[in-house]
Write an enzyme that holds these catalytic residues in place. Sequence first.
Site, PDB file in Angstrom:
ATOM      1  N   ASP A  42      17.561  50.315  83.050  1.00 12.79           N
ATOM      2  CA  ASP A  42      16.583  49.491  82.345  1.00 12.79           C
ATOM      3  C   ASP A  42      15.355  49.275  83.219  1.00 12.79           C
ATOM      4  O   ASP A  42      15.451  49.267  84.445  1.00 12.79           O
ATOM      5  CB  ASP A  42      17.237  48.135  81.992  1.00 12.79           C
ATOM      6  CG  ASP A  42      16.401  47.332  81.020  1.00 12.79           C
ATOM      7  OD1 ASP A  42      15.517  47.907  80.347  1.00 12.79           O
ATOM      8  OD2 ASP A  42      16.622  46.111  80.937  1.00 12.79           O
ATOM      9  N   HIS A  46       9.361  56.560  82.206  1.00 14.06           N
ATOM     10  CA  HIS A  46      10.535  57.357  81.801  1.00 14.06           C
ATOM     11  C   HIS A  46      10.620  58.644  82.628  1.00 14.06           C
ATOM     12  O   HIS A  46      11.706  59.084  82.994  1.00 14.06           O
ATOM     13  CB  HIS A  46      10.462  57.694  80.308  1.00 14.06           C
ATOM     14  CG  HIS A  46      10.557  56.485  79.412  1.00 14.06           C
ATOM     15  ND1 HIS A  46      11.455  55.473  79.627  1.00 14.06           N
ATOM     16  CD2 HIS A  46       9.858  56.135  78.283  1.00 14.06           C
ATOM     17  CE1 HIS A  46      11.316  54.542  78.683  1.00 14.06           C
ATOM     18  NE2 HIS A  46      10.352  54.917  77.875  1.00 14.06           N
ATOM     19  N   LEU A  68      32.444  65.868  89.159  1.00 11.89           N
ATOM     20  CA  LEU A  68      31.954  64.634  88.526  1.00 11.89           C
ATOM     21  C   LEU A  68      31.703  64.831  87.026  1.00 11.89           C
ATOM     22  O   LEU A  68      31.075  65.808  86.610  1.00 11.89           O
ATOM     23  CB  LEU A  68      30.630  64.228  89.204  1.00 11.89           C
ATOM     24  CG  LEU A  68      29.898  63.027  88.615  1.00 11.89           C
ATOM     25  CD1 LEU A  68      30.650  61.732  88.895  1.00 11.89           C
ATOM     26  CD2 LEU A  68      28.473  62.928  89.182  1.00 11.89           C
TER      27      LEU A  68
HETATM   28  C1  FPP Z   1      14.976  51.596  79.767  1.00 10.61           C
HETATM   29  O1  FPP Z   1      13.681  51.312  80.136  1.00 10.61           O
HETATM   30  C2  FPP Z   1      15.171  52.989  79.662  1.00 10.61           C
HETATM   31  C3  FPP Z   1      15.392  53.696  78.517  1.00 10.61           C
HETATM   32  C4  FPP Z   1      15.449  53.157  77.169  1.00 10.61           C
HETATM   33  C5  FPP Z   1      15.578  55.100  78.561  1.00 10.61           C
HETATM   34  C6  FPP Z   1      16.339  55.549  79.755  1.00 10.61           C
HETATM   35  C7  FPP Z   1      16.061  56.933  79.870  1.00 10.61           C
HETATM   36  C8  FPP Z   1      15.777  57.585  80.993  1.00 10.61           C
HETATM   37  C9  FPP Z   1      15.815  57.037  82.356  1.00 10.61           C
HETATM   38  C10 FPP Z   1      15.515  58.982  80.876  1.00 10.61           C
HETATM   39  C11 FPP Z   1      16.779  59.640  80.406  1.00 10.61           C
HETATM   40  C12 FPP Z   1      16.588  61.022  80.354  1.00 10.61           C
HETATM   41  C13 FPP Z   1      17.502  61.881  80.737  1.00 10.61           C
HETATM   42  C14 FPP Z   1      17.098  63.249  80.846  1.00 10.61           C
HETATM   43  C15 FPP Z   1      18.887  61.504  81.043  1.00 10.61           C
HETATM   44  P1  FPP Z   1      12.833  50.535  79.107  1.00 10.61           P
HETATM   45  O2  FPP Z   1      11.916  51.481  78.439  1.00 10.61           O
HETATM   46  O3  FPP Z   1      13.703  49.749  78.204  1.00 10.61           O
HETATM   47  O4  FPP Z   1      12.024  49.585  80.059  1.00 10.61           O
HETATM   48  P2  FPP Z   1      11.522  48.121  79.722  1.00 10.61           P
HETATM   49  O5  FPP Z   1      12.741  47.308  79.416  1.00 10.61           O
HETATM   50  O6  FPP Z   1      10.857  47.722  80.980  1.00 10.61           O
HETATM   51  O7  FPP Z   1      10.596  48.248  78.567  1.00 10.61           O
END
Ligand code: FPP
Length: 254
Positions: A14, A31, A125
């Site tokens: 997050d 992201h 893993l």
């Molecule tokens: C939370 O940050 C993150 C997500 C909703 C997406 C997580 C995805 C990634 C890290 C990329 C995944 C990709 C692969 C290839 C596995 P948020 O956008 O909710 O952040 P915020 O809460 O600060 O708005």
Amino acid sequence: MPNAIPQHVAVIMDGNGRWAKKQGLLRIQGHEVGVQRVEEIIKAAQEKGVRYLTLYAFSKENWRRPKEEVEFLMGLLSVYLDKKIKELIKNNCVFNVIGEMGDLGATLQKKLTEAMEASRNNTGLVVTLALSYSSRREILRACQKIADEVSRGEIKSSEITEEIFSRSLYTADMPDPELLIRTSGEMRISNFLLWQISYAELYITPKFWPEFTRDEFEKALEDYKGRERRFGDTCPVKVSNSSNGTRAANGGRT
Ligand code: FPP
């Protein structure tokens, strides 16, 4: 005694958006850096001897985000599969998906299925991405599956056990996570693995996901080592270096 290294670590990634905002960047750039951390944490988990790493990449609720952001995230996943999955498979990892894969585009589904197939015989893993995932939906789906079995007379309702229920979840073949990490300081579970984390140790860090480096992951593992696990009992079970402490999937609770 449980192992010092958890067999199964689950992560709520997050804070990509907030991190990006703090840097004066666009959310999507957060992201992008988030994907780099995914790669780093997979390597670290492998080296530390974690057996299962489950990453919450996209929730069922995330579909409500602006269309452009959703498309960007799906694109990132697609590029990740094109560029990185071979390396993951070469490194003996098993690639796995939980969630409602049918919600995803046909091309993405095909790439995910191919990656799962190609890694099926690996022994290292197990990397699981939760995609279009909702724990409540997973639990409902398990109830429906078992109800169908009862109505076909294959099992009596009185015979339904925790083990049978666990085996009807997406995570059927995995042990429950011993450690759940959440980044960005939010004190929520956000509909993630609700059944499976019943006895998990929680590690919540204020670091945003793009800041969650290998060092931070190692800190979480260190913190886990110091925990006393009770499993509802009165006498604590100290997490130790003992190698004979591996608990069976969902088992070993008294
Ligand atoms: C939370 O940050 C993150 C997500 C909703 C997406 C997580 C995805 C990634 C890290 C990329 C995944 C990709 C692969 C290839 C596995 P948020 O956008 O909710 O952040 P915020 O809460 O600060 O708005």
